[in-house]
Structure formats: C-alpha cells, structure tokens
Design a protein around this motif. Structure first.
Motif, PDB file in Angstrom:
ATOM      1  N   UNK A  27       0.796  -1.096  -0.134  1.00  0.00           N
ATOM      2  CA  UNK A  27       0.103   0.144  -0.103  1.00  0.00           C
ATOM      3  C   UNK A  27       0.852   1.270   0.095  1.00  0.00           C
ATOM      4  N   UNK A  28       2.006   1.007   0.699  1.00  0.00           N
ATOM      5  CA  UNK A  28       2.715   2.449   1.049  1.00  0.00           C
ATOM      6  C   UNK A  28       4.044   2.396   0.106  1.00  0.00           C
ATOM      7  N   UNK A  29       3.974   1.616  -1.055  1.00  0.00           N
ATOM      8  CA  UNK A  29       4.970   1.454  -1.859  1.00  0.00           C
ATOM      9  C   UNK A  29       5.659   2.759  -2.444  1.00  0.00           C
ATOM     10  N   UNK A  30       6.903   3.075  -2.538  1.00  0.00           N
ATOM     11  CA  UNK A  30       7.679   4.322  -2.863  1.00  0.00           C
ATOM     12  C   UNK A  30       7.471   5.397  -1.730  1.00  0.00           C
ATOM     13  N   UNK A  31       6.888   5.245  -0.577  1.00  0.00           N
ATOM     14  CA  UNK A  31       6.966   6.494   0.438  1.00  0.00           C
ATOM     15  C   UNK A  31       8.007   6.395   1.119  1.00  0.00           C
ATOM     16  N   UNK A  32       8.686   7.569   1.099  1.00  0.00           N
ATOM     17  CA  UNK A  32      10.020   7.702   1.827  1.00  0.00           C
ATOM     18  C   UNK A  32       9.659   8.317   3.269  1.00  0.00           C
ATOM     19  N   UNK A  33      10.274   7.814   4.220  1.00  0.00           N
ATOM     20  CA  UNK A  33      10.243   8.333   5.480  1.00  0.00           C
ATOM     21  C   UNK A  33      11.708   8.625   6.221  1.00  0.00           C
ATOM     22  N   UNK A  34      11.690   9.509   7.223  1.00  0.00           N
ATOM     23  CA  UNK A  34      13.158   9.727   7.706  1.00  0.00           C
ATOM     24  C   UNK A  34      13.033   9.146   9.251  1.00  0.00           C
ATOM     25  N   UNK A  35      14.384   9.029   9.660  1.00  0.00           N
ATOM     26  CA  UNK A  35      14.737   8.282  10.911  1.00  0.00           C
ATOM     27  C   UNK A  35      15.834   9.234  11.448  1.00  0.00           C
ATOM     28  N   UNK A  36      16.301   9.026  12.651  1.00  0.00           N
ATOM     29  CA  UNK A  36      17.317   9.465  13.153  1.00  0.00           C
ATOM     30  C   UNK A  36      18.719   8.580  12.817  1.00  0.00           C
ATOM     31  N   UNK A  37      19.644   8.930  12.151  1.00  0.00           N
ATOM     32  CA  UNK A  37      20.932   8.114  11.907  1.00  0.00           C
ATOM     33  C   UNK A  37      21.855   8.121  12.928  1.00  0.00           C
ATOM     34  N   UNK A  38      21.559   7.266  13.771  1.00  0.00           N
ATOM     35  CA  UNK A  38      22.413   7.066  14.998  1.00  0.00           C
ATOM     36  C   UNK A  38      22.366   5.906  15.651  1.00  0.00           C
ATOM     37  N   UNK A  39      23.667   5.465  16.353  1.00  0.00           N
ATOM     38  CA  UNK A  39      23.871   4.403  16.986  1.00  0.00           C
ATOM     39  C   UNK A  39      24.025   3.046  15.972  1.00  0.00           C
ATOM     40  N   UNK A  40      24.515   3.369  14.721  1.00  0.00           N
ATOM     41  CA  UNK A  40      24.656   2.293  13.829  1.00  0.00           C
ATOM     42  C   UNK A  40      23.515   1.687  13.064  1.00  0.00           C
ATOM     43  N   UNK A  41      22.594   2.539  13.105  1.00  0.00           N
ATOM     44  CA  UNK A  41      21.422   2.031  12.665  1.00  0.00           C
ATOM     45  C   UNK A  41      21.509   1.829  11.049  1.00  0.00           C
ATOM     46  N   UNK A  42      21.372   0.639  10.303  1.00  0.00           N
ATOM     47  CA  UNK A  42      21.643   0.297   9.040  1.00  0.00           C
ATOM     48  C   UNK A  42      20.197  -0.610   8.689  1.00  0.00           C
ATOM     49  N   UNK A  43      19.241   0.389   8.003  1.00  0.00           N
ATOM     50  CA  UNK A  43      18.022  -0.317   7.491  1.00  0.00           C
ATOM     51  C   UNK A  43      18.498  -1.525   6.415  1.00  0.00           C
ATOM     52  N   UNK A  44      17.736  -2.434   6.532  1.00  0.00           N
ATOM     53  CA  UNK A  44      17.767  -3.651   5.659  1.00  0.00           C
ATOM     54  C   UNK A  44      17.734  -3.278   4.370  1.00  0.00           C
ATOM     55  N   UNK A  45      18.706  -3.485   3.452  1.00  0.00           N
ATOM     56  CA  UNK A  45      18.648  -2.869   1.858  1.00  0.00           C
ATOM     57  C   UNK A  45      17.497  -3.590   1.212  1.00  0.00           C
ATOM     58  N   UNK A  46      17.225  -2.881   0.375  1.00  0.00           N
ATOM     59  CA  UNK A  46      16.039  -2.868  -0.574  1.00  0.00           C
ATOM     60  C   UNK A  46      16.069  -4.428  -1.329  1.00  0.00           C
TER      61      UNK A  46
END
Length: 205
Positions: free
Chosen positions: A32-51
């Motif tokens: 449903x939310x395909x292509x939606x972009x969101x932000x988050x704090x880039x801290x603590x070594x956070x590494x979102x799972x790659x696409x």
C-alpha cells in the motif's frame, strides 16, 4: 570547510544546546505504501535492511504476511515492520531501546495514518523475558552484529512462547558467523547471503 567537532563535546553545541541529529531516509518498496519515503535519526549504527534483501524476504513470506501478527526486534528505522504493514500484516510490534528511534517510529506510523503498529521503547532481552498472550505469526530480528545477541535471545524467544507451530522467524546476522544455534524444532526454510549479511528464514512445523 567542514567544522571539526571534538569527541569530548559529543552532541553538545556551545551554550549547552544539543547539536542537530543527522537523519537517514528509508523507502518502502512494496504494498500500500510503495515508494513512500520516511526519515529516521541516523544514530547508533542503525542500518536499515537493504531494498534487495527486503524484496527477497517478502517474496519468501508473500503468502503469509496478509493478516499476520508480527514482531520486529531491534527495530531501528522500523523498515521491516513497516514493509509488513504495507503488505497487509494485521499488527506489528516494534521493539527498540533507543528513545529517538522509537519516537521517530511513532511519528512515521502517524504520517502513514496507521493504527496497526505498536512501539515499545525497551531493552529487547527484557521484552522477551515476558510471555506474550499468543505466539507471533512472523518474528523478525536484525540484531547488532558481533555482540552475541542470537545466543542470548533465541532461547528466550522459544522458551517464553513468542513463536509456536506455524510461526516464521527471520534472522539477519554477520556473514562470518559460522552457525546459528537455533532450537532443534526450527526448520531452515530459506537462506541467502548479500554482501556481509546472512539472511535466514526458519519455520516451526
């Protein structure tokens, strides 16, 4: 020319005001939310799972995500749980110990107008030490690498009833980890290595 920042001063600015927190961006790739972009704090070594890894995971889980109850441990940016909600999961609980990340997750759920996500700002081990009302359909865990989290947490997940027959368990861990000591009744369903990350999907029969 970039301004140098001393380690001693940390995130503080002159005058005691905190320095701005850098932000990262994630993009939801399906549902449903395909292509939606969101932000988050880039801290603590956070590494979102790659696409590409997310695409593989949700191809594996495609038949079971709709209507599923999900748990996203070490949620960080929340990208795995958000993908699940976008693809029709009934409910996702996000767990992370960092307040700035959980605050951002709550904000992003509001931006998406979703009431199907619950966010717990809590140590993951303390959260798993309790028993749930019912086992989760899908449990996802992308723990910080090289900190021995799997050996500490997998017994809690199994023994405290967070998963049961029919549950799916997805783990991400460092490629060099020789073996993962999962309970004997967890069956390895799929496995893939992408760069330095090993992805494994288990099912309880």
């Amino acid at each position: 020319m970039p301004r140098k920042t001393s380690q001693k001063s940390g995130s503080a600015r002159r005058g005691g005001r905190p320095a701005p927190v850098e932000t990262g961006e994630l993009r939801i790739i399906g549902g449903e939310w395909r292509s939606r972009r969101l932000t988050f704090p880039a801290m603590g070594g956070v590494r979102p799972t790659p696409s590409r890894v997310r695409e593989t995971l949700f191809n594996w889980l495609m038949p079971v995500v709709p209507g599923a109850r999900c748990l996203d441990l070490f949620a960080g940016s929340g990208v795995l749980g958000l993908e699940a909600l976008s693809r029709g999961a009934a409910d996702v609980t996000f767990v992370d110990h960092t307040r700035a990340l959980t605050d951002a997750l709550r904000n992003n759920l509001g931006v998406l107008k979703s009431r199907s996500g619950q966010v717990a700002c809590e140590d993951v081990a303390a959260f798993l030490a309790r028993a749930p009302e019912a086992p989760m359909d899908i449990l996802m865990m992308d723990a910080p690498f090289r900190q021995d989290w799997l050996s500490r947490l997998l017994p809690l997940i199994d023994e405290n009833g967070w998963v049961g027959p029919g549950s799916w368990i997805y783990l991400e861990h460092e490629k060099e980890l020789a073996g993962v000591g999962v309970p004997a009744h967890w069956s390895l369903h799929r496995e893939k290595t992408a760069g330095q990350v090993c992805c494994r999907l288990y099912r309880i029969e």
